[in-house]
Write an enzyme that holds these catalytic residues in place. Structure first.
Site, PDB file in Angstrom:
ATOM      1  N   LYS A  73       0.742  -1.183  -0.110  1.00  0.00           N
ATOM      2  CA  LYS A  73       0.226  -0.005  -0.022  1.00  0.00           C
ATOM      3  C   LYS A  73       1.052   1.141   0.020  1.00  0.00           C
ATOM      4  CE  LYS A  73      -3.741   2.764   0.180  1.00  0.00           C
ATOM      5  NZ  LYS A  73      -4.615   2.591   1.239  1.00  0.00           N
ATOM      6  N   LYS A 112      -0.477  11.167   5.924  1.00  0.00           N
ATOM      7  CA  LYS A 112      -0.314  10.159   6.850  1.00  0.00           C
ATOM      8  C   LYS A 112       0.128   8.927   6.159  1.00  0.00           C
ATOM      9  CE  LYS A 112      -3.527   7.172   7.620  1.00  0.00           C
ATOM     10  NZ  LYS A 112      -3.925   5.881   7.134  1.00  0.00           N
TER      11      LYS A 112
END
Length: 302
Positions: free
Chosen positions: A180, A248
């Site tokens: 990811k 983030k």
């Protein structure tokens, strides 16, 4: 269709809410929990027309206690630790032999920490972050990248199928999260180039629709181009994956790259560009709002 399972879903946000709905629609016995009661009420309102049978629990532990599989989709490392490892977290109540599937995008370290804690309780864990954004969640077209044992991933696969278009077992614990990170680095780089390309076309006085038609059929084509070109040219960003969340995710990616002794100058640069947009108040806008950092110039301005 797999045989109905008893499942829990922790987190009814932009991604988790639709995923929970797909599970219930597929016939699974769903118990849900959300830290904000208001979000749970919003979920009930959104799915009221389908009259789905979803129970709601007061704590993550209460949601997880009878589940075959517990799914989690919250915000970050701290949020995940709170709903899984806390006093009322899912692992405090999950039975031995159950499966914990985390769809949150977190650090690889957090994925490994969670898997170790799960194993100590006889629970298997899969780190399974997703890509596809809100539209992918709503349409059941998410791409899921999984870390964990092959057996655990295969147990989860037929249930995850109801909201996924692709499920890939990447490798051992933490591999899903690392994949990811790679995904987010690709997106960031593409949006950086796409922003500059649109500004170039504008300044040159090109017809933006025809420019898109001309270049989207060749090697420059991408999901971001196909889905964000039109909205970027119209200055529309009130949708999609927020810049706050992208920063983030890029933070996790840059930390992991550093741990591995790698240099990631493009990702680091785009992350700083996103920081500029955040500072200007754009943190909740779609990641394509990166273009707002570049001033618009038209051909008659030279």
């Amino acid at each position: 269709m797999t045989a109905p399972k008893s499942v829990a879903f922790i987190g009814l946000g932009v991604m988790g809410g639709p995923m929970t709905g797909h599970l219930a629609r597929a016939g699974h016995h769903v118990t849900a929990y959300n830290r904000s009661p208001e979000r749970a009420e919003k979920w009930r309102g959104m799915w009221a027309d389908e009259d789905l049978e979803v129970a709601f629990a007061d704590t993550p532990a209460a949601a997880a206690q009878d589940a075959d599989i517990v799914f989690v989709c919250v915000g970050n490392d701290e949020d995940l630790a709170g709903v899984t490892l806390g006093e009322q977290g899912t692992l405090s109540a999950m039975r031995s032999g159950a499966l914990l599937v985390d769809h949150t995008t977190v650090s690889a370290d957090m994925a490994r920490r969670l898997a170790e804690a799960a194993q100590s309780r006889g629970v298997e864990a899969v780190d399974a972050p997703v890509s596809g954004g809100e539209a992918g969640a709503i349409n059941g077209q998410l791409a899921v990248m999984c870390g964990g044992t092959e057996a655990a991933v295969e147990r989860a696969r037929p249930v995850m199928d109801c909201y996924s278009k692709a499920i890939v077992h990447v490798g051992p614990t933490g591999a899903g999260q690392t994949a990811k990170m790679a995904n987010q680095m690709c997106i960031a780089g593409i949006l950086g180039g796409l922003s500059e390309a649109i500004r170039l076309a504008e300044a040159a006085g090109l017809d933006l629709d025809r420019t898109y038609e001309a270049i989207s059929g060749g090697a420059a084509q991408s999901w971001q181009m196909d889905n964000r070109w039109a909205t970027m040219t119209k200055n529309e960003f009130d949708f999609g994956f927020a810049i706050d969340w992208m920063r983030k995710d890029l933070g996790y990616a840059l930390d992991e790259a550093k741990r591995l002794g790698l240099s990631s100058p493009v990702s680091a640069l785009v992350d700083q560009f996103y920081a500029d947009v955040q500072s200007a108040g754009g943190g909740r806008r779609d990641t394509s709002a990166l273009i707002t950092r570049l001033p618009r110039k038209t051909s008659d301005q030279g």
